[in-house]
Scaffold this active site. Structure first.
Site, mmCIF file in Angstrom:
data_model
loop_
_atom_site.group_PDB
_atom_site.id
_atom_site.type_symbol
_atom_site.label_atom_id
_atom_site.label_comp_id
_atom_site.label_asym_id
_atom_site.label_seq_id
_atom_site.Cartn_x
_atom_site.Cartn_y
_atom_site.Cartn_z
ATOM 1 N N GLU A 1 -3.072 -12.421 -3.416
ATOM 2 C CA GLU A 1 -4.486 -12.316 -3.781
ATOM 3 C C GLU A 1 -4.809 -10.857 -4.002
ATOM 4 O OE1 GLU A 1 -5.883 -13.959 -0.243
ATOM 5 O OE2 GLU A 1 -5.588 -16.002 -0.955
ATOM 6 N N TYR B 1 1.186 -5.717 -10.689
ATOM 7 C CA TYR B 1 1.710 -7.092 -10.601
ATOM 8 C C TYR B 1 2.046 -7.641 -11.991
ATOM 9 C CZ TYR B 1 -0.228 -6.558 -5.921
ATOM 10 O OH TYR B 1 -0.522 -6.088 -4.672
ATOM 11 N N ALA C 1 0.837 -1.206 0.000
ATOM 12 C CA ALA C 1 0.000 0.000 0.000
ATOM 13 C C ALA C 1 0.866 1.247 0.000
ATOM 14 C CB ALA C 1 -0.917 0.007 1.226
ATOM 15 N N ASN D 1 -9.471 -4.350 -8.704
ATOM 16 C CA ASN D 1 -8.373 -3.449 -8.342
ATOM 17 C C ASN D 1 -7.364 -3.365 -9.489
ATOM 18 O OD1 ASN D 1 -6.373 -1.948 -7.157
ATOM 19 N ND2 ASN D 1 -6.281 -3.166 -5.264
#
Ligand code: COA
Length: 157
Positions: A105, A117, A72, A110
């Protein structure tokens, strides 16, 4: 802006929990993070900007697999490459520890995180239906570390 990557320390827990609340609808609590400091399988890195905690990432080392718990970045510090820097840091650690893969996960909706990723070569390997609050799917994504850098090597040959 000057950013510095550091290991998570006890005195940072309250700032970490505040960042977590800012970034997630179902945040981890300060107590949960405190537990992570005592978990020998857990590894956390934070990013500091003028001593303010602005980003973090965590991973559990389980056998030869790294499970990314979360990443984050404070909304005011996004799109500065901080998540990229943290993931690169963890990929280096994973290679050093000779892990086979990194897994995580992510909420199916999102897109910023999924793009992040994918940028590193994570691929969708599974789907958990209605995993989040019983209504949003989770994508299971894995980076196979034996594939990292292979493409470069092939081009050189
Ligand atoms: C996802 C998140 C961690 C990205 O952090 P960031 O520091 O802004 O990301 P970076 O600047 O390192 O960006 C890396 C790449 O991710 C992708 N990306 C990041 N934010 C994006 C966005 N809003 N839209 C599309 N792609 C995005 C891009 O591919 C980007 O590369 P580029 O800047 O060269 O195009 C951040 O948006 C965040 O904290 N979101 C809330 C928490 C969260 O959802 N965490 C993931 C849980 S699985």
């Amino acid at each position: 802006m000057k950013y510095q990557v550091a290991s998570l320390k006890k005195e940072m827990l309250s700032d970490l929990a505040a960042l977590e609340r800012l970034c997630f609808s179902v945040p981890w609590s300060e107590n949960m993070f405190a537990g992570e400091l005592n978990n020998p399988a857990a590894m956390y890195r934070v990013v500091l900007c003028e001593e303010k905690l602005v980003a973090y990432m965590g991973m559990w080392l389980v056998a030869d697999e790294g499970q990314i718990t979360n990443v984050a970045v404070h909304p005011n510090h996004r799109r500065h490459g901080l998540a990229k820097q943290l993931i690169e840091n963890f990929i280096d650690i994973a290679k050093r520890e000779e892990l086979a893969s990194l897994t995580l996960e992510v909420r199916a909706g999102n897109q910023p995180a999924i793009s992040l990723y994918q940028h590193f070569g994570f691929r969708q390997v599974g789907l958990r239906k209605n995993y989040y609050e019983g209504k949003e799917d989770a994508l299971l994504m894995t980076l196979f570390l034996n594939e990292v850098g292979q493409e470069k090597g092939e081009k050189q040959n």
